[in-house]
Scaffold this motif. Sequence first.
Motif, PDB file in Angstrom:
ATOM      1  N   GLU A  96       0.845  -1.190   0.000  1.00 20.41           N
ATOM      2  CA  GLU A  96       0.000   0.000   0.000  1.00 20.41           C
ATOM      3  C   GLU A  96       0.874   1.232   0.000  1.00 20.41           C
ATOM      4  OE1 GLU A  96      -0.860   0.670   4.727  1.00 20.41           O
ATOM      5  OE2 GLU A  96      -2.161  -0.714   3.640  1.00 20.41           O
ATOM      6  N   GLN A 102      -4.358   9.912  -1.036  1.00 20.35           N
ATOM      7  CA  GLN A 102      -5.252   8.760  -0.910  1.00 20.35           C
ATOM      8  C   GLN A 102      -4.407   7.507  -0.698  1.00 20.35           C
ATOM      9  OE1 GLN A 102      -8.727   9.273  -1.111  1.00 20.35           O
ATOM     10  NE2 GLN A 102      -8.094  11.397  -1.206  1.00 20.35           N
ATOM     11  N   LYS A 103      -4.893   6.581   0.109  1.00 17.96           N
ATOM     12  CA  LYS A 103      -4.191   5.317   0.315  1.00 17.96           C
ATOM     13  C   LYS A 103      -4.677   4.337  -0.751  1.00 17.96           C
ATOM     14  CE  LYS A 103      -4.822   1.912   3.451  1.00 17.96           C
ATOM     15  NZ  LYS A 103      -4.960   1.315   4.771  1.00 17.96           N
ATOM     16  N   ASN A 107      -7.088  -3.393  -1.672  1.00 22.35           N
ATOM     17  CA  ASN A 107      -8.469  -3.147  -1.238  1.00 22.35           C
ATOM     18  C   ASN A 107      -9.120  -1.973  -1.963  1.00 22.35           C
ATOM     19  OD1 ASN A 107      -8.204  -5.225   0.647  1.00 22.35           O
ATOM     20  ND2 ASN A 107      -7.348  -3.828   2.143  1.00 22.35           N
ATOM     21  N   GLU A 110      -8.668   4.385  -0.365  1.00 17.16           N
ATOM     22  CA  GLU A 110      -9.190   4.762   0.937  1.00 17.16           C
ATOM     23  C   GLU A 110      -8.614   6.113   1.335  1.00 17.16           C
ATOM     24  OE1 GLU A 110      -8.814   1.535   3.910  1.00 17.16           O
ATOM     25  OE2 GLU A 110      -7.990   0.381   2.239  1.00 17.16           O
ATOM     26  N   LYS A 113      -5.657   7.655   6.765  1.00 20.76           N
ATOM     27  CA  LYS A 113      -6.090   7.766   8.162  1.00 20.76           C
ATOM     28  C   LYS A 113      -5.301   8.820   8.937  1.00 20.76           C
ATOM     29  CE  LYS A 113      -8.157   3.197   8.677  1.00 20.76           C
ATOM     30  NZ  LYS A 113      -8.887   3.368   7.492  1.00 20.76           N
TER      31      LYS A 113
END
Length: 163
Positions: A96, A102-103, A107, A110, A113
Amino acid sequence: MLDRLAGHVFYYFLDGYSDYNKILIALEDQEKTTFTCMMAIFTDMVEYYLEVFMDDFLVVGISSDYCLANLDKVLARYKETILVFNWEKYYFMVEEGIVLRQKISKNGIELDKAKIEDFSKVVNPLCKLLEKDAKFHFNDDFMRAFELQKLKLTTTPIITTPN
């Protein structure tokens, strides 16, 4: 670009060491054309397994072997064109990473955070106003938090994924 990067298992993040400044272009045209030249050098790779953003390069793959083979092609092209990576700013075989705030990972896309945590610290004093039985007294601490929140929401580039 984020959509093309998301969903891969492995990533290589490489820094081009401001290579766009090394491409010989008339001084008056550099600002308009250097990014286009970097794209032209890697045109057969971009959008397939390579993304270029200014001097940042992201190589992707659905498996470690596939990602390594893609990296080999990118490095060969770099060698052909006599460009140089900044080896102090690279990440190999990561699952990742942060791109345009943005991550990205297998997945998908996301929010970062860390940015959410930073923002929650900014608005924390205002959240205290929402606590049960809290008396509404808008003092200087609340005003500073409000002004900082307003500044961050109106001046920081905010990028979201399309809905």
